[in-house]
Design a protein around this motif. Structure first.
Motif, PDB file in Angstrom:
ATOM      1  N   ARG A 111       0.841  -1.191   0.000  1.00  0.00           N
ATOM      2  CA  ARG A 111       0.000   0.000   0.000  1.00  0.00           C
ATOM      3  C   ARG A 111       0.875   1.239   0.000  1.00  0.00           C
ATOM      4  O   ARG A 111       2.026   1.214   0.445  1.00  0.00           O
ATOM      5  N   GLN A 112       0.301   2.307  -0.502  1.00  0.00           N
ATOM      6  CA  GLN A 112       1.006   3.577  -0.532  1.00  0.00           C
ATOM      7  C   GLN A 112       0.052   4.675  -0.118  1.00  0.00           C
ATOM      8  O   GLN A 112      -0.948   4.933  -0.814  1.00  0.00           O
ATOM      9  N   GLY A 140      -5.088   4.625   1.443  1.00  0.00           N
ATOM     10  CA  GLY A 140      -4.018   4.593   0.455  1.00  0.00           C
ATOM     11  C   GLY A 140      -4.421   3.772  -0.752  1.00  0.00           C
ATOM     12  O   GLY A 140      -5.545   3.263  -0.829  1.00  0.00           O
ATOM     13  N   LYS A 184       3.727   9.176   1.141  1.00  0.00           N
ATOM     14  CA  LYS A 184       4.579   8.180   1.815  1.00  0.00           C
ATOM     15  C   LYS A 184       5.073   7.142   0.824  1.00  0.00           C
ATOM     16  O   LYS A 184       4.550   6.998  -0.277  1.00  0.00           O
ATOM     17  N   ASP A 185       6.086   6.402   1.235  1.00  0.00           N
ATOM     18  CA  ASP A 185       6.616   5.339   0.413  1.00  0.00           C
ATOM     19  C   ASP A 185       5.691   4.135   0.426  1.00  0.00           C
ATOM     20  O   ASP A 185       4.911   3.935   1.360  1.00  0.00           O
ATOM     21  N   ARG A 186       5.816   3.327  -0.626  1.00  0.00           N
ATOM     22  CA  ARG A 186       5.058   2.076  -0.663  1.00  0.00           C
ATOM     23  C   ARG A 186       5.585   1.140   0.418  1.00  0.00           C
ATOM     24  O   ARG A 186       6.794   1.041   0.630  1.00  0.00           O
ATOM     25  N   GLU A 187       4.669   0.459   1.110  1.00  0.00           N
ATOM     26  CA  GLU A 187       5.073  -0.463   2.160  1.00  0.00           C
ATOM     27  C   GLU A 187       4.385  -1.804   1.998  1.00  0.00           C
ATOM     28  O   GLU A 187       3.257  -1.884   1.492  1.00  0.00           O
ATOM     29  N   TYR A 237      -3.858   0.387  -2.677  1.00  0.00           N
ATOM     30  CA  TYR A 237      -3.405  -0.965  -2.368  1.00  0.00           C
ATOM     31  C   TYR A 237      -3.093  -1.694  -3.675  1.00  0.00           C
ATOM     32  O   TYR A 237      -3.915  -1.709  -4.598  1.00  0.00           O
TER      33      TYR A 237
END
Length: 127
Positions: A38-39, A91, A43-46, A93
Motif C-alpha cells: 500500500r502507498q 491509500g 509516503k513510500d510504498r510499504e 493498495y
C-alpha cells in the motif's frame, strides 16, 4: 502475458471492513509468492502481507489481527480482508506476484523481488 487486476477498494468509515481481491490472468500455474502493498499519500510504498505457494502467510506486524491474506488457487485469486479499518489505512493498495522467488518463512518479501504488479485500488477510511 500475466496480469493482476485488483478490485474491492472503496470508502468506509473507521471501524469498517473491506475485502480486496486480485485476479491473476494469463498464467496457468500459481505464483511462488504473492503480496499486498500500500502507498499512502506522501509516503513510500510499504508491504502489507505475503502468501506463498504453500499458503504460508505473513502480515506486517502492526497489522496483525486486523488484516488477513488468503488465496484461492482454483480461482487464481488473492484476497486481503481488512477489519477495524483506521484512517491511517487510507491509500492505494497494490497486489504483486513473483514466479521467480518464494516468500520468506517469516517476514515480508520486498517490493523489488516481485515481477508483476496490479494497477492498484483505492481505499479511503474517513468519517
Amino acid at each position: 502475458q500475466e496480469q493482476l487486476v485488483e478490485s474491492g477498494g472503496g470508502s468506509v468509515q473507521p471501524g469498517g471492513s473491506l475485502r480486496l481481491s486480485c485476479a491473476v490472468l494469463g498464467r496457468t500455474y500459481s505464483a511462488y509468492c504473492m503480496g499486498w502493498f500500500r502507498q499512502a499519500p506522501g509516503k513510500d510504498r510499504e508491504g502489507v502481507a505475503n502468501i506463498g505457494i504453500n499458503h504460508n502467510a505473513n502480515v506486517r506486524y502492526v497489522l496483525e489481527g486486523r488484516f488477513t491474506i488468503s488465496q484461492d488457487s482454483a480461482k487464481s485469486t488473492l484476497y486481503l480482508k481488512m477489519n477495524n479499518l483506521h484512517p491511517e489505512d487510507t491509500g492505494i493498495y497494490y497486489c504483486a506476484a513473483s514466479w521467480k522467488r518464494y516468500c520468506h518463512a517469516a517476514g515480508l518479501v520486498q517490493a523489488p523481488d516481485f515481477d508483476v504488479w496490479g494497477q492498484g485500488t483505492q481505499v479511503t477510511v474517513s468519517s
